[in-house]
Design a protein around this motif. Sequence first.
Motif, short mmCIF file in Angstrom:
data_model
loop_
_atom_site.label_atom_id
_atom_site.label_comp_id
_atom_site.label_asym_id
_atom_site.label_seq_id
_atom_site.Cartn_x
_atom_site.Cartn_y
_atom_site.Cartn_z
N GLU A 241 0.51 -1.52 -0.36
CA GLU A 241 -0.27 -0.20 -0.06
C GLU A 241 0.97 1.42 -0.92
O GLU A 241 0.82 2.09 -0.34
CB GLU A 241 -1.13 -0.19 1.18
CG GLU A 241 -2.37 -0.73 1.17
CD GLU A 241 -3.04 -1.01 2.32
OE1 GLU A 241 -3.93 -1.78 2.46
OE2 GLU A 241 -1.94 -0.86 3.40
N VAL A 242 1.95 1.22 0.58
CA VAL A 242 2.86 2.52 0.43
C VAL A 242 3.41 2.66 -0.67
O VAL A 242 3.08 3.50 -0.66
CB VAL A 242 3.73 2.32 2.12
CG1 VAL A 242 5.04 3.46 1.90
CG2 VAL A 242 3.66 2.28 2.96
N THR A 243 3.99 1.88 -1.08
CA THR A 243 4.84 1.66 -2.36
C THR A 243 4.08 2.39 -3.44
O THR A 243 4.03 2.85 -4.08
CB THR A 243 5.02 0.23 -2.20
OG1 THR A 243 6.02 -0.40 -1.84
CG2 THR A 243 5.91 0.34 -4.52
N LEU A 244 2.67 1.57 -3.76
CA LEU A 244 1.88 1.79 -4.44
C LEU A 244 1.31 3.53 -4.65
O LEU A 244 0.66 4.88 -5.44
CB LEU A 244 -0.13 0.83 -4.52
CG LEU A 244 0.61 0.00 -4.95
CD1 LEU A 244 -1.25 -1.57 -5.01
CD2 LEU A 244 0.91 -0.29 -6.38
N THR A 245 0.84 4.21 -3.32
CA THR A 245 0.72 5.39 -2.68
C THR A 245 1.84 5.95 -3.38
O THR A 245 1.07 7.57 -3.77
CB THR A 245 0.25 5.79 -1.16
OG1 THR A 245 -0.66 4.63 -0.94
CG2 THR A 245 -0.18 7.21 -1.28
N THR A 246 2.66 5.85 -2.93
CA THR A 246 4.07 6.19 -3.28
C THR A 246 4.25 6.42 -4.83
O THR A 246 4.15 8.13 -5.16
CB THR A 246 5.12 6.03 -2.33
OG1 THR A 246 5.29 6.15 -1.37
CG2 THR A 246 6.34 7.17 -2.87
N VAL B 36 1.96 9.22 -6.09
CA VAL B 36 1.58 10.58 -5.59
C VAL B 36 3.44 11.32 -6.76
O VAL B 36 3.09 12.26 -7.49
CB VAL B 36 2.53 10.45 -4.43
CG1 VAL B 36 3.04 12.12 -3.88
CG2 VAL B 36 1.49 10.56 -3.23
N PHE B 37 3.64 10.67 -6.83
CA PHE B 37 4.93 10.85 -8.14
C PHE B 37 4.05 11.39 -9.80
O PHE B 37 4.60 11.69 -10.38
CB PHE B 37 6.01 9.91 -8.03
CG PHE B 37 6.87 9.96 -6.49
CD1 PHE B 37 8.11 10.98 -7.22
CD2 PHE B 37 7.06 8.66 -6.58
CE1 PHE B 37 8.88 10.99 -6.27
CE2 PHE B 37 8.39 8.87 -5.33
CZ PHE B 37 9.32 10.34 -5.40
N ILE B 38 3.33 10.14 -9.67
CA ILE B 38 2.65 10.28 -11.09
C ILE B 38 2.19 11.28 -11.18
O ILE B 38 2.01 12.33 -12.10
CB ILE B 38 2.28 8.54 -11.95
CG1 ILE B 38 3.11 7.64 -11.38
CG2 ILE B 38 1.30 8.97 -12.43
CD1 ILE B 38 2.02 6.32 -11.65
N MET B 39 1.19 11.71 -9.73
CA MET B 39 0.67 13.21 -10.41
C MET B 39 1.50 14.47 -9.31
O MET B 39 0.64 15.36 -11.11
CB MET B 39 -0.61 12.52 -8.77
CG MET B 39 -1.34 11.55 -9.62
SD MET B 39 -2.73 11.80 -10.72
CE MET B 39 -3.35 13.50 -10.13
#
Length: 65
Positions: free
Chosen positions: A27-32, A35-38
Amino acid sequence: MATTNPLQFIQQVRAEVAKIVWPTRREVTLTTVMVFIMATLTAIFFAVVDLLIKGGLQTLLGMVG
């Protein structure tokens, strides 16, 4: 306001900490990554808007001056 002795306070804190649900590594990896994509998409958007405004102003000022 009711006072709590230090032992009760520590017990209450431990009970509240036990309720915390920590995110998984996935979950932390996907969220990170999201965030970088956005952040990248936002930077690209504002760069394009900046170029459009710059071009419009140069055209407008070229016609006037």
